[in-house]
Design an enzyme around this catalytic site. Structure first.
Site, PDB file in Angstrom:
ATOM      1  N   LYS A   1     -29.672  19.235 -36.361  1.00  0.00           N
ATOM      2  CA  LYS A   1     -29.971  20.619 -35.998  1.00  0.00           C
ATOM      3  C   LYS A   1     -29.568  20.835 -34.547  1.00  0.00           C
ATOM      4  O   LYS A   1     -29.934  20.050 -33.677  1.00  0.00           O
ATOM      5  CB  LYS A   1     -31.467  20.904 -36.177  1.00  0.00           C
ATOM      6  CG  LYS A   1     -31.916  22.270 -35.654  1.00  0.00           C
ATOM      7  CD  LYS A   1     -33.426  22.414 -35.677  1.00  0.00           C
ATOM      8  CE  LYS A   1     -34.120  21.504 -34.705  1.00  0.00           C
ATOM      9  NZ  LYS A   1     -33.845  21.882 -33.281  1.00  0.00           N
TER      10      LYS A   1
ATOM     11  N   PRO B   1     -29.879   9.498 -33.433  1.00  0.00           N
ATOM     12  CA  PRO B   1     -30.809   8.862 -32.482  1.00  0.00           C
ATOM     13  C   PRO B   1     -32.187   9.490 -32.549  1.00  0.00           C
ATOM     14  O   PRO B   1     -32.357  10.651 -32.929  1.00  0.00           O
ATOM     15  CB  PRO B   1     -30.138   9.105 -31.116  1.00  0.00           C
ATOM     16  CG  PRO B   1     -29.169  10.214 -31.336  1.00  0.00           C
ATOM     17  CD  PRO B   1     -28.743  10.150 -32.755  1.00  0.00           C
ATOM     18  N   ILE B   2     -33.194   8.702 -32.157  1.00  0.00           N
ATOM     19  CA  ILE B   2     -34.590   9.120 -32.224  1.00  0.00           C
ATOM     20  C   ILE B   2     -34.943   9.977 -31.008  1.00  0.00           C
ATOM     21  O   ILE B   2     -34.459   9.738 -29.902  1.00  0.00           O
ATOM     22  CB  ILE B   2     -35.511   7.877 -32.264  1.00  0.00           C
ATOM     23  CG1 ILE B   2     -35.024   6.882 -33.329  1.00  0.00           C
ATOM     24  CG2 ILE B   2     -36.959   8.276 -32.497  1.00  0.00           C
ATOM     25  CD1 ILE B   2     -35.021   7.401 -34.722  1.00  0.00           C
ATOM     26  N   ALA B   3     -35.820  10.966 -31.230  1.00  0.00           N
ATOM     27  CA  ALA B   3     -36.328  11.819 -30.137  1.00  0.00           C
ATOM     28  C   ALA B   3     -35.188  12.348 -29.269  1.00  0.00           C
ATOM     29  O   ALA B   3     -35.190  12.217 -28.049  1.00  0.00           O
ATOM     30  CB  ALA B   3     -37.330  11.045 -29.276  1.00  0.00           C
TER      31      ALA B   3
ATOM     32  N   GLY C   1     -33.619  15.678 -29.700  1.00  0.00           N
ATOM     33  CA  GLY C   1     -33.433  17.113 -29.598  1.00  0.00           C
ATOM     34  C   GLY C   1     -32.528  17.716 -30.644  1.00  0.00           C
ATOM     35  O   GLY C   1     -32.129  18.877 -30.523  1.00  0.00           O
ATOM     36  N   ILE C   2     -32.197  16.953 -31.696  1.00  0.00           N
ATOM     37  CA  ILE C   2     -31.349  17.482 -32.758  1.00  0.00           C
ATOM     38  C   ILE C   2     -32.044  17.398 -34.119  1.00  0.00           C
ATOM     39  O   ILE C   2     -31.394  17.346 -35.163  1.00  0.00           O
ATOM     40  CB  ILE C   2     -29.966  16.790 -32.798  1.00  0.00           C
ATOM     41  CG1 ILE C   2     -30.081  15.264 -32.758  1.00  0.00           C
ATOM     42  CG2 ILE C   2     -29.108  17.278 -31.628  1.00  0.00           C
ATOM     43  CD1 ILE C   2     -28.731  14.555 -32.838  1.00  0.00           C
TER      44      ILE C   2
ATOM     45  N   GLY D   1     -36.140  13.910 -37.238  1.00  0.00           N
ATOM     46  CA  GLY D   1     -37.323  13.733 -38.067  1.00  0.00           C
ATOM     47  C   GLY D   1     -37.621  14.951 -38.920  1.00  0.00           C
ATOM     48  O   GLY D   1     -37.993  14.828 -40.097  1.00  0.00           O
ATOM     49  N   SER D   2     -37.457  16.141 -38.365  1.00  0.00           N
ATOM     50  CA  SER D   2     -37.696  17.369 -39.119  1.00  0.00           C
ATOM     51  C   SER D   2     -36.691  17.528 -40.249  1.00  0.00           C
ATOM     52  O   SER D   2     -37.039  17.935 -41.361  1.00  0.00           O
ATOM     53  CB  SER D   2     -37.631  18.579 -38.185  1.00  0.00           C
ATOM     54  OG  SER D   2     -38.637  18.519 -37.200  1.00  0.00           O
ATOM     55  N   ALA D   3     -35.430  17.209 -39.974  1.00  0.00           N
ATOM     56  CA  ALA D   3     -34.405  17.279 -41.012  1.00  0.00           C
ATOM     57  C   ALA D   3     -34.683  16.266 -42.115  1.00  0.00           C
ATOM     58  O   ALA D   3     -34.483  16.547 -43.304  1.00  0.00           O
ATOM     59  CB  ALA D   3     -33.028  17.032 -40.405  1.00  0.00           C
TER      60      ALA D   3
ATOM     61  N   ASP E   1     -40.214  22.685 -36.604  1.00  0.00           N
ATOM     62  CA  ASP E   1     -38.780  22.701 -36.910  1.00  0.00           C
ATOM     63  C   ASP E   1     -38.477  22.481 -38.391  1.00  0.00           C
ATOM     64  O   ASP E   1     -37.344  22.687 -38.818  1.00  0.00           O
ATOM     65  CB  ASP E   1     -38.057  21.616 -36.106  1.00  0.00           C
ATOM     66  CG  ASP E   1     -37.880  21.982 -34.648  1.00  0.00           C
ATOM     67  OD1 ASP E   1     -38.207  23.129 -34.277  1.00  0.00           O
ATOM     68  OD2 ASP E   1     -37.416  21.129 -33.870  1.00  0.00           O
TER      69      ASP E   1
END
Length: 304
Positions: free
Chosen positions: A18, A111-113, A115-116, A119-121, A153
């Site tokens: 995202k 990558p984790i944490a 900003g894209i 986890g939400s996706a 998100d």
């Protein structure tokens, strides 16, 4: 996007990156949640979720960033994939609907944490996959409300189209005229805490997002995007100065527009051709092998 299914799984669902093309913080609710206005699109690359019926619930991981998930595989209480599974089951159980055990596999490519929306996706893809696997019929409004319980998100990731998100992220308006952009995503492999970034905000009532009725070329849209901003970028740069280095490198590579996505630390560059984006990605990877670099395309008019 899927590039084929994950071997051994009945269903594979994409969890695309995202991208917040713009993110304006315009207020704060009494409960502490910040009010946002964001222009969002999605890349044609990201994580993937595999699902298959199983004799018992299982969760497995693979992918470049699998080892960096915060909880070990045998204790995934904080994992949004399993939270999505469990919350959906809870809702169905309350309605008298029984569900079968499932093996869920997360191919963690983002990558984790960062900003894209990784986890939400992943959570949104899990919901879509379980609905198909269990052959469910859920009203869109009910599904959106369930998704919001997983995170602000998740509803927009569940929608998956170019959109404007308002409120805390739950008020979604599609933007069907947004074109597809060649894009390069760069993350310096540093994690950024979203709550920390919001706490660092000096002004929480900034001018609103204005999305003009642009129906013209990609150039017209780039001009409109240039007048927008990401209000989380200044505090993120203060917390992680390397974000400024990433932005500078993307600008030097020929990107037409450079901005940070979400709460960072991933920055993106929009390009005027796939060839230029690909060349820039290769050059950035060679110059900064420690960075995560991805050349992709965003969803939009040209690739629907």
């Amino acid at each position: 996007m899927l590039q084929g299914g994950i071997a051994g799984f009945a269903l594979t669902r994409a969890a695309p990156a995202k991208i917040n093309l713009a993110l304006h913080v315009v207020g704060q609710r009494a409960d502490g949640h910040h009010l946002l206005e964001s222009l969002v699109t999605f890349a044609d690359r990201g994580d993937r979720i595999g699902l298959v019926p199983s004799s018992e619930d299982r969760f497995t991981l693979s992918g470049h960033f699998a080892a960096e998930l915060s909880a070990p595989v045998d204790d995934q209480s904080g994992n949004l994939v399993l939270k999505a599974r469990d919350l959906l089951r809870q809702v169905l159980s309350a309605q008298g609907v029984e569900t079968t055990p499932v093996h869920i596999h997360l191919e963690k490519n983002l990558p984790i944490a960062s900003g894209i929306g990784g986890g939400s996706a992943d959570a949104a893809a899990t919901l879509r996959g379980l609905i198909d696997l269990w052959d469910l019929r859920i009203e869109p409004a009910s599904l959106a409300a369930l998704a919001l319980k997983l995170g602000a998100d998740v509803p927009m990731c569940l929608d998956g189209r170019p959109l404007v998100a308002r409120g805390i992220g739950e008020e979604i308006t599609p933007t069907p005229d947004l074109p597809s952009f060649p894009i390069v995503l760069v993350n310096p492999r540093v994690a950024v805490s979203t709550p920390v970034i919001f706490r660092m905000l000096e002004n929480k009532s900034n001018p609103p997002l204005v999305v003009p009725a642009v129906r013209g070329s990609t150039v017209d849209w780039l001009a409109a995007l240039a007048g927008m901003r990401n209000d989380l970028e200044p505090p993120a740069r203060q917390l992680q100065p390397v974000i400024a280095d990433v932005s500078g490198a993307l600008a030097a590579s020929g990107a037409a527009l450079v901005r940070m996505s979400g709460s960072g630390a991933t920055c993106f560059g929009l390009f005027d051709s796939d060839e230029r984006a690909s060349r820039a990605a290769h050059a950035l990877s060679a110059a900064h092998p420690e960075w995560y670099v991805l050349s992709a395309r965003t969803r939009g008019r040209a690739n629907r």
